[in-house]
Design an enzyme around this catalytic site. Structure first.
Site, short mmCIF file in Angstrom:
data_model
loop_
_atom_site.label_atom_id
_atom_site.label_comp_id
_atom_site.label_asym_id
_atom_site.label_seq_id
_atom_site.Cartn_x
_atom_site.Cartn_y
_atom_site.Cartn_z
N LYS A 140 -14.30 -3.42 9.96
CA LYS A 140 -14.73 -4.37 8.76
C LYS A 140 -14.18 -5.75 8.63
CE LYS A 140 -11.04 -2.96 5.69
NZ LYS A 140 -10.62 -1.97 5.82
N PHE A 164 4.28 -3.02 13.74
CA PHE A 164 5.49 -2.13 13.92
C PHE A 164 5.32 -0.83 14.45
CE2 PHE A 164 6.06 -5.03 10.01
CZ PHE A 164 7.18 -6.00 10.61
N TRP A 192 0.80 -1.06 0.08
CA TRP A 192 0.03 -0.08 -0.16
C TRP A 192 1.05 1.25 -0.01
CZ3 TRP A 192 -2.65 4.39 1.33
CH2 TRP A 192 -3.85 4.51 0.79
N GLY A 193 1.95 1.36 0.71
CA GLY A 193 3.02 2.31 0.90
C GLY A 193 3.31 2.50 -0.65
#
Ligand SMILES: *[C@@H]1O[C@H](CO)[C@@H](O)[C@H](O)[C@H]1NC(C)=O
Ligand SMILES: *[C@@H]1O[C@H](CO)[C@@H](O)[C@H](O)[C@H]1NC(C)=O
Length: 351
Positions: A206, A99, A16-17
């Protein structure tokens, strides 16, 4: 912040990053407000005998976590986290939740005082007083304002530039609007709302709903039943969020991408899906399943489910959340996955 150009650092180098790095790298080039170089913290590792940072900076592709997508050349991989954040004005956190404490400890005192953060992390954590938002961990440890980015945005589709909507929740609305300028494209459409905590909770909750829909998949039940799980799941997400936030969070927030659309997209994809689908068929406990299927990696839904269950139990609210409780009991108490169907039949919404 006046006319100074704002420097951006992406704290996170997973898929995603890297996907958001594509958007940010392109957007900063078109807006004078932002410095043209974007730093991306990349924890060093060897890939085919070369350093991952070298590969990214030379070939402009994160071959390990987002192969097949070119990153803009102004996105620079930096292996030293302190160095990456030390001159940043805007920090984009997108890391697996386990993390975040380590990252915060490492950068506390390094991040410039005026810096603003935004997180894309779909989880919750356990603090000394129980369930805790990830954004609050960052706020407490680093002392910065933190917005939340959340929506129906799977990394591969974002990276491919396919259309999606997303939500930014900000306690300070101007900060949300600033991040919208940084992140919006014609295919990444952002709505800014002021319910930051609700936006964040939706992202975590979710996963519980997705576990429910995937028990349905495992049981080969129909699309209508799955839709019922999604709907009742959304209702419980709303009820939980309002209790946790101790406020009348606006219904429109739940109709944004972070609320309504997010569980839909996740129940068609991803790690929660595959394993949760396998689970009822192979009849294994979640503990064994995690070890075997996921090499010990934690399923987001599992951890969230346990934290939410403990919260509800403490507050004497279990009866109000039959779906959340059923998912927990299937995962942790060895109940058969068919209980998800019994839960639908007996849900108080139908009494
Ligand atoms: C990382 O950068 C910081 C700040 O520039 C520096 O103090 C530190 O020694 C660096 N760490 C390593 C392992 O190079
Ligand atoms: C659900 O809908 C899809 C798309 O129409 C269909 O392919 C699938 O067979 C349906 N599932 C069931 C269990 O009926």
């Amino acid at each position: 912040m006046g006319a100074t150009t704002l420097r951006v650092c992406i704290v996170g180098f997973w898929s995603w990053g890297s996907a958001i790095a594509k958007i940010i790298g392109t957007n900063v080039k078109n807006q004078q407000k932002f410095a043209s170089t974007v730093k991306m913290w990349v924890s060093e590792e060897a890939v085919n005998g070369r350093k991952l940072t070298d590969i990214i900076n030379h070939y402009h592709e994160n071959v390990k976590y987002l192969p097949g997508h070119k990153l803009p050349e102004n996105v620079v991989a930096v292996a030293n986290l302190s160095e990456a954040v030390q001159d940043a004005d805007l920090l984009v956190f997108t890391t697996p939740h386990q993390f975040i404490h380590k990252i915060c400890n490492e950068i506390t005192g390094r991040v410039p005082k005026k810096a603003l953060g935004i997180i894309h992390m779909e989880s919750i954590d356990e603090g000394p007083r129980g369930l805790m938002l990830i954004s609050d961990i960052i706020r407490e440890k680093i002392g910065m304002d933190v917005s939340v980015l959340m929506g129906a945005n799977t990394a591969r589709e974002v990276a491919a530039g396919e259309f999606c909507e997303t939500t930014i929740g900000s306690k300070v609305i101007q900060n949300g609007i600033l991040f919208k300028e940084l992140l919006q494209t014609s295919n990444f459409c952002i709505t800014v709302v002021d319910d930051a905590d609700a936006v964040e909770l939706c992202g975590a909750l979710k996963h519980i709903v997705a576990m429910g829909t995937n028990f349905c998949n495992g049981l080969h039940c129909g699309n209508n039943s799955k839709a019922a799980v999604l709907r009742l799941g959304l209702v419980e997400m709303i009820t939980f969020t309002r209790i946790f936030c101790k406020s009348q969070v606006s219904t429109t927030t739940f109709l944004e991408s972070c609320g309504f659309a997010n569980p839909i997209t996740i129940c068609y994809r991803g790690s929660d899906c595959k394993e949760a689908k396998t689970f009822p068929r192979i009849g294994k406990t979640m503990g064994n399943l995690q070890k075997e299927v996921l090499n010990g990696q934690t399923l987001q839904g599992l951890k969230t489910s346990a934290l939410v269950y403990q919260f509800l139990k403490q507050k004497g609210l279990l009866a109000k959340f039959p779906l959340f409780v059923t998912v927990y009991r299937i995962c942790y108490e060895g109940r058969p996955s068919t209980e998800i169907l019994t839960c639908l039949q007996n849900h108080p919404a139908h009494m």
